[in-house]
Motif scaffolding. Structure first.
Motif, PDB file in Angstrom:
ATOM      1  N   SER A 150       0.897  -1.186   0.214  1.00  0.00           N
ATOM      2  CA  SER A 150       0.030  -0.031   0.102  1.00  0.00           C
ATOM      3  C   SER A 150       0.648   1.346   0.052  1.00  0.00           C
ATOM      4  O   SER A 150       2.119   1.162   0.370  1.00  0.00           O
ATOM      5  N   ASP A 151       0.209   2.559  -0.525  1.00  0.00           N
ATOM      6  CA  ASP A 151       1.245   3.653  -0.290  1.00  0.00           C
ATOM      7  C   ASP A 151       1.593   3.987   0.991  1.00  0.00           C
ATOM      8  O   ASP A 151       0.968   3.846   2.055  1.00  0.00           O
ATOM      9  N   ARG A 152       2.844   4.151   1.026  1.00  0.00           N
ATOM     10  CA  ARG A 152       3.444   4.895   2.296  1.00  0.00           C
ATOM     11  C   ARG A 152       3.622   4.012   3.569  1.00  0.00           C
ATOM     12  O   ARG A 152       3.515   4.302   4.475  1.00  0.00           O
ATOM     13  N   ILE A 153       3.443   2.609   3.084  1.00  0.00           N
ATOM     14  CA  ILE A 153       3.303   1.419   4.180  1.00  0.00           C
ATOM     15  C   ILE A 153       4.441   0.337   3.806  1.00  0.00           C
ATOM     16  O   ILE A 153       4.813   0.174   2.593  1.00  0.00           O
ATOM     17  N   ALA A 154       5.568   0.475   4.751  1.00  0.00           N
ATOM     18  CA  ALA A 154       6.800  -0.114   4.881  1.00  0.00           C
ATOM     19  C   ALA A 154       6.729  -1.632   4.712  1.00  0.00           C
ATOM     20  O   ALA A 154       7.420  -2.363   5.475  1.00  0.00           O
TER      21      ALA A 154
END
Length: 394
Positions: free
Chosen positions: A304-308
């Motif tokens: 997901s966006d901005r999930i590491a």
């Protein structure tokens, strides 16, 4: 440790007694105290020996067997660089052809020891009287090293080839110290060190959470993790900074030393559908913002966006991330997850979370775990939606 304790220790009787004491279990302390008192040693000497023996025992995690001939303060040990990492620091100076190094804020002398072991001339600078005396004791086996009690700013650094600095990030003292939040309150201050770095080779050890915006342009920033814990940020200037490297993640473990490096922060890979495998990048990779480079290296995309977290259909072994096989993709709903864990007879649960406002300890308790099996649940976002991924480590 205060001055009186150090005076007790730095005698033939004190050092001989210290070398005879070691603790393998907590209960050994009471037995040892009783034995030493029965032998007629003074209460002050016994207290100093017991305190130092406990620090030596704790220090073995950082210094290995070398800890058994060193002295420590609690604050000095906490901030001291692990010996394996200090050796890598020292290697930079040796590789750059530098010969004399001033270690500003040398503490108990961990980095100075590594530098001296490579036959570099090292001058440690420490403002605290007790800590300076301990550093002198620890560096005694190296005739090319010396320790000066002084404020860092009072030293003429121009007479040295290079500087290493591990600024004090806590208030002065040996017990009940407080963390300093403003880098300009460090000792020595970062603004002063950055000024030095403009005219000579300088290496600075900082906490891994240091504000990236304050890293000087043109320097190399290296985040270091040891056995999964991110332990420091090293900022290197001049010949100590490698050509073309501005961001790097160094991962140190029992399997060896591995590094991911780049000329700048990497762009994240695109979000993709959830595959069979989930990757949790090492904290050093996350801090260095090299998740995208890691994803491209192992053929994985973002969950997901901005999930590491990264995901892929095929498992690729990498030292830069922990890998999990996803066994169930569930809604992030406590009842649903609890029911699934009960069906699988999970009694031991590792809870990880990223992008979900949940306390893992509270979540685990609410699962009412029971059974012989173990599992990992990852509470996160997948393509923007909150999910609970039941997984197993691979």
């Amino acid at each position: 440790m205060d001055r009186a304790e150090l005076v007790e220790l730095l005698t033939p009787e004190g050092l001989t007694l210290l070398d005879s004491v070691s603790f393998e279990r907590p209960m050994d302390i009471l037995t040892t105290v009783s034995r030493l008192r029965a032998e007629g040693h003074s209460p002050a000497l016994v207290a100093a020996v017991i305190g130092q023996a406990r620090l030596r025992s704790k220090a073995r995690r950082k210094f290995g067997p070398f800890a058994d001939r060193m002295l420590f303060t609690p604050a000095g040990l906490e901030q001291a660089t692990r010996l394996r990492v200090a050796a890598l620091h020292a290697g930079r100076y040796a590789s750059a052809g530098l010969h004399s190094v001033v270690d500003l804020g040398c503490g108990i002398g961990g980095d100075a020891l590594a530098l001296a072991s490579l036959d570099l001339a090292v001058t440690g600078v420490e403002r605290d009287e007790v800590t300076a005396a301990i550093a002198s004791y620890n560096l005694a086996p190296f005739p090319g090293s010396t320790v000066v009690r002084s404020e860092a700013a009072d030293i003429d650094v121009a007479v040295f080839d290079a500087v290493f600095a591990d600024p004090a990030r806590r208030t002065a003292g040996h017990v009940e110290t407080a963390r300093l939040t403003d880098p300009d309150d460090y000792s020595p201050s970062l603004s002063w060190l950055w000024g030095l770095a403009e005219r000579m080779p300088v290496g600075v050890k900082l906490g891994p959470g240091f504000d990236r915006a304050r890293i000087p342009a043109g320097s190399e920033a290296q985040w270091v993790s040891v056995d999964g814990d991110v332990v420091e940020l090293g900022v290197w200037s001049g010949p100590l900074a490698r050509h073309g490297v501005r961001r790097s993640a160094l991962v140190v473990s029992d399997d060896g030393t591995n590094e991911l490096s780049a000329s700048t922060d990497s762009e994240d890979e695109s979000v993709r559908t959830l595959g069979e495998y989930l990757y949790e990048p090492d904290g050093a990779v996350i801090r260095a913002r090299l998740i995208g480079d890691l994803g491209r290296r192992i053929g994985a995309g973002m969950v997901s966006d901005r999930i590491a977290y990264l995901t892929s259909d095929e498992r690729v072994a990498t030292p830069f991330a922990a890998a999990f096989r996803i066994v169930a993709d569930l809604p992030l709903d406590e009842k649903t997850v609890k029911r699934e864990l009960r069906t699988r007879k999970v009694g031991v649960l590792e809870v990880k979370k990223r992008g979900a406002d949940i306390d893992p300890a509270v979540f685990r308790k609410r699962m009412a775990l029971s059974g012989p099996n173990s599992a990992t649940v990852v509470l996160t976002r997948v393509a923007g939606r909150h999910r609970a991924l039941l997984a197993e480590r691979v």
